[in-house]
Design a protein around this motif. Structure first.
Motif, PDB file in Angstrom:
ATOM      1  N   VAL A  90       0.755  -1.724  -0.079  1.00  0.00           N
ATOM      2  CA  VAL A  90       0.345   0.408  -0.100  1.00  0.00           C
ATOM      3  C   VAL A  90       0.582   1.734   0.230  1.00  0.00           C
ATOM      4  CG1 VAL A  90      -2.017   1.043   1.649  1.00  0.00           C
ATOM      5  CG2 VAL A  90      -1.607  -0.958   1.288  1.00  0.00           C
ATOM      6  N   SER A  91       1.014   1.916  -0.870  1.00  0.00           N
ATOM      7  CA  SER A  91       1.950   3.306  -1.012  1.00  0.00           C
ATOM      8  C   SER A  91       0.360   3.849  -1.535  1.00  0.00           C
ATOM      9  CB  SER A  91       2.321   3.211  -2.352  1.00  0.00           C
ATOM     10  OG  SER A  91       2.350   2.659  -2.912  1.00  0.00           O
ATOM     11  N   MET A  92       0.383   5.663  -2.057  1.00  0.00           N
ATOM     12  CA  MET A  92       0.507   6.936  -2.254  1.00  0.00           C
ATOM     13  C   MET A  92      -0.134   6.286  -3.742  1.00  0.00           C
ATOM     14  SD  MET A  92      -1.467   8.667  -0.036  1.00  0.00           S
ATOM     15  CE  MET A  92      -1.879  10.093  -0.487  1.00  0.00           C
ATOM     16  N   GLN A  93       1.174   6.641  -4.052  1.00  0.00           N
ATOM     17  CA  GLN A  93       1.518   5.935  -5.656  1.00  0.00           C
ATOM     18  C   GLN A  93       0.715   4.979  -6.145  1.00  0.00           C
ATOM     19  OE1 GLN A  93       3.405   7.564  -7.574  1.00  0.00           O
ATOM     20  NE2 GLN A  93       2.545   6.433  -9.432  1.00  0.00           N
ATOM     21  N   ARG A  94       0.556   3.345  -5.710  1.00  0.00           N
ATOM     22  CA  ARG A  94      -0.227   2.288  -5.581  1.00  0.00           C
ATOM     23  C   ARG A  94      -1.705   2.557  -6.028  1.00  0.00           C
ATOM     24  NH1 ARG A  94      -1.850  -0.789  -7.916  1.00  0.00           N
ATOM     25  NH2 ARG A  94      -1.946  -3.183  -7.412  1.00  0.00           N
ATOM     26  N   VAL A  95      -2.006   3.080  -4.925  1.00  0.00           N
ATOM     27  CA  VAL A  95      -3.401   3.399  -4.623  1.00  0.00           C
ATOM     28  C   VAL A  95      -4.030   4.655  -5.988  1.00  0.00           C
ATOM     29  CG1 VAL A  95      -5.081   4.469  -3.443  1.00  0.00           C
ATOM     30  CG2 VAL A  95      -3.262   2.851  -2.273  1.00  0.00           C
ATOM     31  N   ALA A  96      -2.971   5.558  -6.460  1.00  0.00           N
ATOM     32  CA  ALA A  96      -3.552   6.451  -6.774  1.00  0.00           C
ATOM     33  C   ALA A  96      -3.228   5.669  -8.425  1.00  0.00           C
ATOM     34  CB  ALA A  96      -2.634   8.015  -7.151  1.00  0.00           C
ATOM     35  N   ALA A  97      -3.347   4.331  -8.521  1.00  0.00           N
ATOM     36  CA  ALA A  97      -3.039   4.212 -10.184  1.00  0.00           C
ATOM     37  C   ALA A  97      -3.949   2.925  -9.928  1.00  0.00           C
ATOM     38  CB  ALA A  97      -1.425   3.354  -9.782  1.00  0.00           C
ATOM     39  N   LEU A  98      -3.984   2.794  -9.177  1.00  0.00           N
ATOM     40  CA  LEU A  98      -5.574   1.518  -9.100  1.00  0.00           C
ATOM     41  C   LEU A  98      -6.290   2.403  -9.623  1.00  0.00           C
ATOM     42  CD1 LEU A  98      -6.546  -0.906  -8.637  1.00  0.00           C
ATOM     43  CD2 LEU A  98      -6.807  -0.794  -6.294  1.00  0.00           C
ATOM     44  N   LEU A  99      -6.776   3.674  -8.885  1.00  0.00           N
ATOM     45  CA  LEU A  99      -7.807   5.024  -9.038  1.00  0.00           C
ATOM     46  C   LEU A  99      -7.744   5.212  -9.849  1.00  0.00           C
ATOM     47  CD1 LEU A  99      -7.764   6.034  -5.159  1.00  0.00           C
ATOM     48  CD2 LEU A  99      -9.873   4.684  -6.750  1.00  0.00           C
ATOM     49  N   GLY A 100      -6.199   5.244 -11.084  1.00  0.00           N
ATOM     50  CA  GLY A 100      -6.236   6.301 -12.454  1.00  0.00           C
ATOM     51  C   GLY A 100      -6.063   7.275 -12.043  1.00  0.00           C
ATOM     52  N   VAL A 101      -5.339   7.973 -10.950  1.00  0.00           N
ATOM     53  CA  VAL A 101      -5.621   9.360 -11.063  1.00  0.00           C
ATOM     54  C   VAL A 101      -3.895   9.259 -10.647  1.00  0.00           C
ATOM     55  CG1 VAL A 101      -8.070   9.715 -10.402  1.00  0.00           C
ATOM     56  CG2 VAL A 101      -6.138   9.979  -8.200  1.00  0.00           C
ATOM     57  N   THR A 102      -3.590  11.017 -10.615  1.00  0.00           N
ATOM     58  CA  THR A 102      -1.777  10.313 -10.097  1.00  0.00           C
ATOM     59  C   THR A 102      -2.151  10.725  -8.465  1.00  0.00           C
ATOM     60  OG1 THR A 102      -1.498  12.914  -9.862  1.00  0.00           O
ATOM     61  CG2 THR A 102      -1.352  11.958 -12.183  1.00  0.00           C
ATOM     62  N   LYS A 103      -0.873  10.458  -8.391  1.00  0.00           N
ATOM     63  CA  LYS A 103      -0.468  10.319  -6.599  1.00  0.00           C
ATOM     64  C   LYS A 103      -0.451  11.603  -6.622  1.00  0.00           C
ATOM     65  CE  LYS A 103       3.432   9.813  -5.448  1.00  0.00           C
ATOM     66  NZ  LYS A 103       5.097   9.817  -4.675  1.00  0.00           N
ATOM     67  N   MET A 104      -0.202  12.850  -7.028  1.00  0.00           N
ATOM     68  CA  MET A 104      -0.365  15.099  -6.816  1.00  0.00           C
ATOM     69  C   MET A 104      -2.108  15.011  -6.495  1.00  0.00           C
ATOM     70  SD  MET A 104       2.219  15.485  -5.755  1.00  0.00           S
ATOM     71  CE  MET A 104       1.626  16.799  -5.290  1.00  0.00           C
ATOM     72  N   ALA A 105      -3.096  14.368  -7.455  1.00  0.00           N
ATOM     73  CA  ALA A 105      -4.023  14.395  -6.698  1.00  0.00           C
ATOM     74  C   ALA A 105      -4.649  13.277  -6.032  1.00  0.00           C
ATOM     75  CB  ALA A 105      -4.999  13.656  -8.698  1.00  0.00           C
TER      76      ALA A 105
END
Length: 242
Positions: free
Chosen positions: A49-64
């Protein structure tokens, strides 16, 4: 969790959640973010679990994603509350029936999301769903004459039993034997070689291995004995105050 993380977790878990005054329209919500994190933790483990991994799963950027959740600590706090969900409604019956049902449901939740065991220790912010579990268990003891601290301690006993057996089951693996069976195999091998040094343990395991010996019952045995002990204690309190 530091002071700022603590405050951010309280805000995310308990609200309010005001919308942004300016900037692009929000396309996510905290529920979707939490479920994405849970999916990663359930399938790949908490370390994945990381912000990058969750963002990718949601189809958004980590900054978003950072526009919704300040960091991983707050993300995990959201995941814990969402994975447990609100406590189920009380069942019919007395305090023992209610706590028996409650403990079994909590044990099931730990088995479904074993990573929760690793992130629910030590001082931390509890969300409304998680706190509703404690509310239901403490309320089940209404009418028993137990004091507030005694009720909480009784609930902690049940939580720790559920945690301990769930942790053993996790160690055995999803396809492995039950935790007691795994331990029994290891100890049986040791007793074959060193049983004469530990005669009481050797005799106990020999008895458990017999038909009807009661092996593989750590969860049931522990739950029943905790409730038995509470029943005796509640009766003693009733007599003393009666």
């Amino acid at each position: 969790m530091g002071g700022k993380e603590h405050a951010d977790a309280v805000r995310l878990l308990w609200g309010p959640h005001p919308g942004p005054a300016r900037g692009p329209k929000r396309t996510l919500d905290l529920g979707r973010i939490a479920q994405a994190g849970i999916e990663v933790a359930d399938t790949e483990g908490l370390d994945a679990v990381s912000m990058q991994r969750v963002a990718a799963l949601l189809g958004v950027t980590k900054m978003a994603l950072y526009r919704y959740v300040p960091g991983k600590a707050e993300l995990i706090a959201l995941m814990v509350d969402a994975s447990l969900g609100p406590a189920p409604a009380p069942v019919e019956g007395d305090w023992r029936a209610q706590l028996d049902d409650w403990a079994r449901r909590l044990f099931t939740a730990f088995r479904l999301h074993p990573w929760v065991l690793d992130v629910t220790v030590g001082p931390r912010v509890m969300g409304p769903a998680e706190l509703s579990w404690m509310e239901r268990a403490v309320a089940a003891l209404d009418g028993t004459r137990l004091g507030g601290a005694q009720r909480v301690d009784a609930v902690v006993l049940l939580v720790n039993h559920a945690r301990g057996i769930a942790a053993q089951a996790r160690a055995a693996g999803p396809e492995g034997a039950g935790p007691e069976q795994e331990l029994g195999v290891v100890l049986a091998q040791l007793m074959q070689e060193h049983g004469e040094r530990f005669p009481a343990v050797a005799a106990a395991f020999a008895s458990a291995a017999e038909p009807g010996g009661g092996q593989d019952q750590a969860w049931e045995f522990g739950l029943e004995r905790i409730l038995d002990g509470l029943a005796v204690f509640i009766e003693d309190v009733f007599i003393e105050e009666g």
